[in-house]
Enzyme design. Sequence first.
Site, short mmCIF file in Angstrom:
data_model
loop_
_atom_site.label_atom_id
_atom_site.label_comp_id
_atom_site.label_asym_id
_atom_site.label_seq_id
_atom_site.Cartn_x
_atom_site.Cartn_y
_atom_site.Cartn_z
N THR A 146 0.82 -1.20 0.00
CA THR A 146 0.00 0.00 0.00
C THR A 146 0.87 1.26 0.00
O THR A 146 1.73 1.40 0.88
CB THR A 146 -0.88 0.01 1.27
N GLU A 147 0.65 2.13 -0.96
CA GLU A 147 1.35 3.42 -1.04
C GLU A 147 2.87 3.26 -1.06
O GLU A 147 3.59 4.15 -0.63
CB GLU A 147 0.93 4.34 0.12
N LEU A 148 3.33 2.11 -1.53
CA LEU A 148 4.77 1.78 -1.57
C LEU A 148 5.43 1.88 -0.20
O LEU A 148 6.61 2.16 -0.08
CB LEU A 148 5.52 2.64 -2.59
N ILE A 149 4.64 1.66 0.84
CA ILE A 149 5.19 1.70 2.20
C ILE A 149 6.18 0.55 2.38
O ILE A 149 5.89 -0.59 2.01
CB ILE A 149 4.05 1.62 3.25
N TRP A 302 5.47 6.49 -0.89
CA TRP A 302 5.61 7.36 -2.06
C TRP A 302 4.77 8.63 -1.90
O TRP A 302 4.63 9.40 -2.83
CB TRP A 302 5.29 6.62 -3.36
#
Lengths: 397, 433
Positions: A146-149, A302
């Site tokens: 998720t969200e490039l976490i 990101w």
Amino acid sequence: MANVCLYFELHQPYRLADVSVFDIGLDKEYFTRQEELNRKIFQKVAHKSYIPMLTLLLKLVRENKDFYFSFSATGVFLDQASEYAPKVVTLLQKLVKTGQVEVLSETYHHSLASLYSAKEFEYQVKEHQKLVKQLFDIKPTIFRNTELIYSNEIGQLVEDLGFQACLTEAVDRYLGGRKRTQVFVGKTKNKLPLLLKHAQLSDDIAFRFSEKAWASYPLTADTYMNWLGSYQNSEVINLFMDFETFGEHQWEDTGIFKFFEVFIKQSIKQKRNKFLTPFMVIQEQKTFKDSPEYDIPEPISWADVDRDLTAWVDNSLQRDSLDKMYQLEQKVLSQKNKDLILDWRKLQTSDHFYYMCTKWAADGDVHAYFSPYESPYEAYRRFSIVLADLKERMIET
Amino acid sequence: MAKQQNSVFMIGWEYPPHNSGGLGIACEGLTQALSQDDTKVHFSLPYESGHGVDHMNIHYCVHDNWRHKDCDCKDKSGKCVNVNCEPPFFAYSQEVYIPEQPELVSSNSGYSFDLNKLRKLSSNQLEKQVTEYAQIVGNVGLNNNDFEVIHAHDWMSFPAGQQLKKETGKPLITHVHSTEYDRSGLSSGNQYIEHIEYTGMHQADHVIAVSHYTKKLLEQRYGVDPKKISVVHNGISELAHPVDVGKHHFAPSRPVIAFMGRLTIQKGVSYFLDLAKEVLKEIPEALFVVAGNGDMYHELLLKTADGGLSASVVFSGFVRDEQRRKLLNRADVFVMPSISEPFGLVALEAAQRHTPVIVSKNAGVSEVLTNAISLDFWDIKKMASAIVDLVTDVDKSNTQVAGQLEDLSKQTWKSSAQKVKEIYKNAFLGYKK
């Protein structure tokens, strides 16, 4: 010839209904009452972005055997697509069938579970894999959170789940001057390969494309190809962005579709860029023995200028909502009520916490653009009521 | 007296359904009881709106300056005919709280002339508004000069009362429902308003305070001669909708503890959150409902989250009508931790709906609701243990509810009106001397 790895993220949250204090304990639905809004938004974005862009991508893939790209779609996106705009699913299936399009894995509910519960994270990843298998008949080998976490810890979770590589953001404070166009490895037991987003070149399309004050406005495919051309053959430029960039964040009248079409066609025709999927990048490199390590002690993402978690986990409204929700995990999972468990999972979608963000300035505008609420406080108020109701449903009387 | 029927010119500010708080409700209760007691009431309001009221003559005292300059509701002369399109004293506030959801607002237009917002105007703007209202009231009063006394409700109306007294020579009674000192949480408030209050009370022939608590404050803080002050407690109107006690309304499986009032420093709502934290240690499933809005709203949400109280303390926004009744019918305990409350009508409403009440010692209502629990607003430990007792001990709760109903039976508007009439008489006679 520069190597270009394109990746698009497809996601739409289930927005919460306005559950009132006076609805607590009265079996009011959290999401279906908001079905009209969810449907309307999904169909609007499908019309402006998903369908025209997927159609264009299908055309480009069919016309150009050397064009490859990747995408991932959250479970909540695919569920809504199946219900509100089945054509979107059909187009995705056609794309995957060509063999030129790779599907990546992520969490079903676009959640922050990787930060709160390894068990729940694993469950959601597996649920997502099932859905991908069912719709596209493939098993993804590359993961995007998720969200490039990403953090060292998350890297280990991803590796333990058997993935061959993971996508994340290239954050300067951790990169320390090293090239972002090489494959890194995580600080994990088996050195999980990592592909890092090239923020500048990605955001030139995703954010700056239609910005009139930008020095490079209007951006032409030719200029963009020249920028990419300054990289060496051994480098991989990772262009990661939201799918909605095409047609929704950048409207059709900005020329975004035309730009993309010319960029792909000319890149291939003039042999200026080679397109790869994440899996192809990993395969081509074969060994990562000497790859540089990307050591991320604190989670990155990101999002926003900070590229950290502050879009979702910053102020106390967000923190306490998340804490309270994940504290319920054991109790929720011990319930026999499947609807309740599913509601709890839908509440995990990161968007709910994004709406509660009180950061201001430029990032605040982006948050406000995506939020269905008039203020972050209202987002919190409603979420807290829904959690109170969820708790009420678990009280044994 | 010359006329058979007594007559009073009252200067009001708000009236149901356009009320933001207890002042409008008190005016309604008092004027109805006075009119039933053979008193003719003139009542001025600073806005135009049909109230469907037939027990008194309402005079809409609207200054031309408050009318719209550009709007679609003008008559042939170009005058705005509908002041509702821009309520005179409301539109100045830029504060936005919880949006009033359609179902929360009564069928009527829903706005109110929120005194709390008015307080925040700049002094010269405020002075202008107050003076304009006084001018109009003065004119209207002269044209309806059949009254014996002037009765002005709270500071906004005081200058108009003084103006009318000057023009007609009739005695002025100022009625204090709340002071600036209360509203600012016993610290220094708006100096201009305090000055209006001071002058209004000192120039009045007599002052009515809504409680002994307020009377003391008027003596000590405003230096008003105690002999000049009478206490008239508010009454409570009979219920228009029956009591419907029960857990079925909402949150049936857990104790509900309610706060209802403006989210301002005066109401001590921050202490309510401290209480919640304390009580949750004993009763983890308890649900605390904060009903209302106000300038502390965001601060309170943050304090709730900071304290780890999400999903245990929930905010309903401003409630009226059905939701208001629902909350008071449902609540297992009603808490009013005000820092300074001249009266606190809502505590009587809660008692009326069979809810045990805990009030701050600094609340006038404790003088009449003697069976309610009255504690220091800052004494979190004692307040919390009182809540726990009421939630866990049904007998205790029932006994208190019965006692409170007993208190209420004495607290009618009729008896308040009788006291007010007595004050009219004395003022009139005293004036003639």
